[in-house]
Scaffold this active site. Structure first.
Site, PDB file in Angstrom:
ATOM      1  N   CYS A   1      40.684  40.846  30.053  1.00 30.33           N
ATOM      2  CA  CYS A   1      41.607  40.392  31.088  1.00 30.33           C
ATOM      3  C   CYS A   1      42.577  41.469  31.563  1.00 30.33           C
ATOM      4  O   CYS A   1      43.400  41.227  32.447  1.00 30.33           O
ATOM      5  CB  CYS A   1      42.361  39.169  30.597  1.00 30.33           C
TER       6      CYS A   1
ATOM      7  N   HIS B   1      51.505  37.956  32.817  1.00 32.22           N
ATOM      8  CA  HIS B   1      50.147  37.584  32.443  1.00 32.22           C
ATOM      9  C   HIS B   1      50.053  36.066  32.417  1.00 32.22           C
ATOM     10  O   HIS B   1      49.113  35.498  32.962  1.00 32.22           O
ATOM     11  CB  HIS B   1      49.801  38.197  31.083  1.00 32.22           C
TER      12      HIS B   1
ATOM     13  N   LYS C   1      48.886  32.601  38.010  1.00 31.08           N
ATOM     14  CA  LYS C   1      47.726  31.913  37.412  1.00 31.08           C
ATOM     15  C   LYS C   1      47.917  30.400  37.431  1.00 31.08           C
ATOM     16  O   LYS C   1      46.946  29.648  37.296  1.00 31.08           O
ATOM     17  CB  LYS C   1      47.500  32.399  35.982  1.00 31.08           C
TER      18      LYS C   1
END
Length: 401
Positions: A152, A292, A324
């Site tokens: 990732c 993240h 995300k």
């Protein structure tokens, strides 16, 4: 940008600032028997709009996304590679997993019809570096060509490594980023077996909820994020469209566990500190972090701890959000997409929100730009990407003066 929010920069960015989720039920295969039945699928993408029809079947979807995103980036940059020194144009575009759906398809054909029916394009259609390969061929890029596969962190590593190549005067222009398309039976089944995925199947748009107390895992997404990096004076000389300046890059390893981060946040803290040092900035200079923030219980808590380690009291003054929450987790493409998002946040003066933030986790107590985009002028932003194996990447972007 190609994402579950749309094909192209405008569609993706508009979805982000509206706080819209691109997550829904899986349609690419029958997921009824799976623990996780939701994902962020790219809608409305037609590979034949970007690639000749006869060539489409010769490669996996992650390559299609990469080629299309690269073409969009070239158009956006006003770049005619045929008029540049092609020996000084390079490509570093990676993928966390590569052509897994093509492997599944070809394995089925092998079992059912035998080896004589396998495609001669099977191997070049699936290997990770063929995204870079196709783009190099299309645009005549004869400089450095590579393809990281660092889970990732892939897209961010590709961009940071490309910056170093330009700094080392080995290229003037680099295509950089990541592409991923593994919403497939094996990938979803594998991640579900690890209990890494959200199982909020009845509420797909509310499933990705970074830092929320009720988060239960990440939601897989797909797409591509590709940027064009250019040496500053070279860009100015040709009148390039400049979004921002890439000023810092850090790498580190947790050296702790194959999938879990070091829970004291030390690896994440080191990579952010390294990127700050590379950018010649102080912690107080950072205004916004595109985190993240995957929506996993351990990962979100650990990233919060790491941000506090690096930024101290300033951690409570800067904005942190996870896009995300809207796109899902694009795995190897996440770093590329989120670097592009961070660049747009700088240019437009708008911070995309963390949606589905409804029940604050007491252990996650920063300003996560909850549920609504925020207009604010920012000068320096950070983008974090962390991968399995403990591999970490952080990029710092600054307003171009």
């Amino acid at each position: 940008m190609i994402s579950p929010l749309g094909v192209g920069n405008e569609a993706t960015w508009q979805g982000l600032i509206e706080g819209r989720s691109g997550v829904g039920p899986i349609t690419k295969f029958d997921a009824s028997a799976y623990a996780c039945r939701i994902a962020g699928e790219v809608k409305g993408f037609n590979a034949e709009e970007w690639i000749e029809k006869k060539e489409v079947k010769k490669s996996d979807t992650f390559i299609h996304y990469a080629v299309a995103a690269a073409q969009m980036a070239v158009t956006d940059a006003g770049l005619d590679t045929s008029k540049e020194d092609q020996d000084r144009i390079g490509v570093i575009i990676g993928s966390g997993i590569g052509g897994l759906p093509l492997i599944e398809e070809m394995h089925k054909k092998l079992i059912e019809k035998g080896p004589s029916r396998m495609s001669p394009f099977f191997i070049p259609g699936l290997i990770v570096n063929l995204a870079s390969g196709h783009i190099s061929i299309r645009f005549g890029c004869k400089g450095p060509s590579s393809a990281p596969a660092t889970a990732c962190a892939t897209g961010a590593h590709a961009i940071g490594d490309s910056m170093k190549i330009i700094r080392y005067d080995e290229a003037d222009i680099m295509f950089a980023g990541g592409s991923e398309a593994v919403i497939s039976p094996l990938a979803v089944g594998g991640f579900a077996a690890m209990r890494a995925l959200s199982t909020r199947n009845d509420e797909p748009q509310r499933a990705s909820r970074p830092w929320d107390l009720e988060r239960d895992g990440f939601v897989m997404g797909e797409g591509a994020g590709i940027v064009i990096l250019e040496e500053r004076e070279h860009a100015l000389a040709r009148g390039a469209k400049i979004y921002c300046e890439l000023t810092g890059y850090g790498m580190s390893s947790d050296a702790f566990h194959i999938t879990s981060p070091s829970e004291d946040g030390s690896g994440m803290a080191r990579v952010m500190a390294t990127a700050l040092k590379d950018a010649k900035l102080q912690p107080a200079d950072i205004d916004y972090i595109n985190a993240h923030g995957t929506s996993t219980p351990v990962g979100d808590r650990t990233e919060t701890i790491a941000i506090k380690k690096v930024f101290g009291e300033h951690a409570y003054k800067l904005a942190v959000s996870s896009t995300k929450s809207m796109t899902g987790h694009l795995l190897g493409a996440a770093g590329g997409l989120e670097t592009a998002i961070a660049a747009l946040a700088l240019k437009e003066g708008i911070l995309p929100p963390t949606i589905n933030y409804e029940n604050p986790d007491p252990e996650c107590d920063l300003d996560y730009v909850p549920n609504k985009a925020r207009k604010v002028d920012v000068r320096h932003v950070m983008s974090n990407s962390f991968g399995f194996g403990g591999t970490n990447a952080t990029l710092v972007l600054s307003k171009h003066e």
